[in-house]
Design a protein around this motif. Structure first.
Motif, PDB file in Angstrom:
ATOM      1  N   TYR A   1       0.742  -1.369   0.432  1.00  0.00           N
ATOM      2  CA  TYR A   1      -0.061  -0.034  -0.190  1.00  0.00           C
ATOM      3  C   TYR A   1       0.368   0.949   0.496  1.00  0.00           C
TER       4      TYR A   1
ATOM      5  N   HIS B   1       1.912   2.477  -5.531  1.00  0.00           N
ATOM      6  CA  HIS B   1       1.099   3.427  -5.746  1.00  0.00           C
ATOM      7  C   HIS B   1       2.280   3.999  -6.866  1.00  0.00           C
TER       8      HIS B   1
ATOM      9  N   HIS C   1      -5.952   5.044  -5.096  1.00  0.00           N
ATOM     10  CA  HIS C   1      -4.823   3.345  -5.291  1.00  0.00           C
ATOM     11  C   HIS C   1      -5.391   2.675  -6.528  1.00  0.00           C
TER      12      HIS C   1
ATOM     13  N   ALA D   1      -4.406   1.850 -10.362  1.00  0.00           N
ATOM     14  CA  ALA D   1      -4.081   0.274 -11.171  1.00  0.00           C
ATOM     15  C   ALA D   1      -5.147   0.215 -11.818  1.00  0.00           C
TER      16      ALA D   1
ATOM     17  N   THR E   1      -4.664  -4.749  -5.226  1.00  0.00           N
ATOM     18  CA  THR E   1      -4.421  -3.676  -5.076  1.00  0.00           C
ATOM     19  C   THR E   1      -6.050  -3.603  -4.063  1.00  0.00           C
TER      20      THR E   1
END
Length: 237
Positions: free
Chosen positions: A88, A92, A176, A180, A206
């Protein structure tokens, strides 16, 4: 009898590649506007928690799976939950930057399209962050979830009252997940390998990470997908 061969990939069209300095200034400017906009959204604590309760109740009404089910999987081992926190915290921005750099060098026309889509999604997300401040599930007592970053580390956030670098009440939509998913779609569009659907593993992982670490609700990812779908419909390759 001639052997069947895969078609050779075309060389990148240099005429489609925007000037590098202009692109660096443009991307840097967009990033600064985004960070400044996030800072403007801070301070709406009461509204952010009210919205969080509404989102949590709506998910239960829609019978979405509880975020706790994903988190419980991560909590089976300290190493696994730390790996999720690290993913995390560190994947990103570098993954998105690498994606744009590769497109710029190898697929200039796809780069322009992808940059426009990402800029549109990010701008729309900024507006939603300002209009709909939302506390993440790790802050919501009703969710019963653990702030895995704070408990197990590493964490990218400090206490909300003293964290001036990020707006922690900008959960919806989840950039995020939106970035992705665009990375996967962009690479699938720009490459020809039969294995290119495997890029979808990145947004899937993700999604599990942002939910399992209690940084986002399921609806945050759904909102990001809707924004991305709209951007892709309006901005054609």
């Amino acid at each position: 009898m001639n052997a069947r061969t895969e078609p050779a990939e075309a060389e990148p069209d240099a005429s489609a590649r925007p000037p590098l300095v202009r692109e660096l200034l443009l991307v840097a400017g967009l990033f600064l506007v985004y960070k400044s906009g996030r800072a403007l959204a801070t301070g709406h604590t009461g509204e952010a928690f009210r919205n969080a309760h509404h989102v949590w109740d709506l998910e239960r009404t829609l019978h979405l799976p509880g975020e706790g089910a994903v988190q419980s999987l991560l909590l089976h081992g300290d190493a696994l939950v730390r790996l999720a926190n690290t993913y995390y915290a560190t994947v990103h921005f570098p993954a998105t930057a690498a994606f744009l750099i590769w497109l710029y060098l190898r697929r200039p026309a796809h780069y322009v399209w992808a940059r426009r889509v990402l800029a549109a999604v990010t701008a729309a997300a900024l507006v939603l962050h300002l209009v709909l401040p939302l506390a993440p599930p790790r802050m919501l007592a009703a969710a019963g979830l653990i702030d895995t970053g704070r408990v197990y580390g590493p964490s990218v956030y400090g206490p909300p009252q003293s964290d001036h670098l990020s707006n922690q009440f900008a959960a919806m939509p989840s950039l995020h997940f939106g970035w992705a998913l665009m990375l996967a779609i962009g690479l699938m569009a720009a490459t020809r390998s039969r294995l290119r659907p495997l890029w979808l593993l990145h947004p899937l992982l993700t999604l599990l990470v942002i939910v399992g670490t209690a940084n986002h609700y399921w609806l945050d990812a759904i909102a990001a997908t809707a924004l991305l779908g709209l951007a892709l419909a309006l901005i054609r390759p």
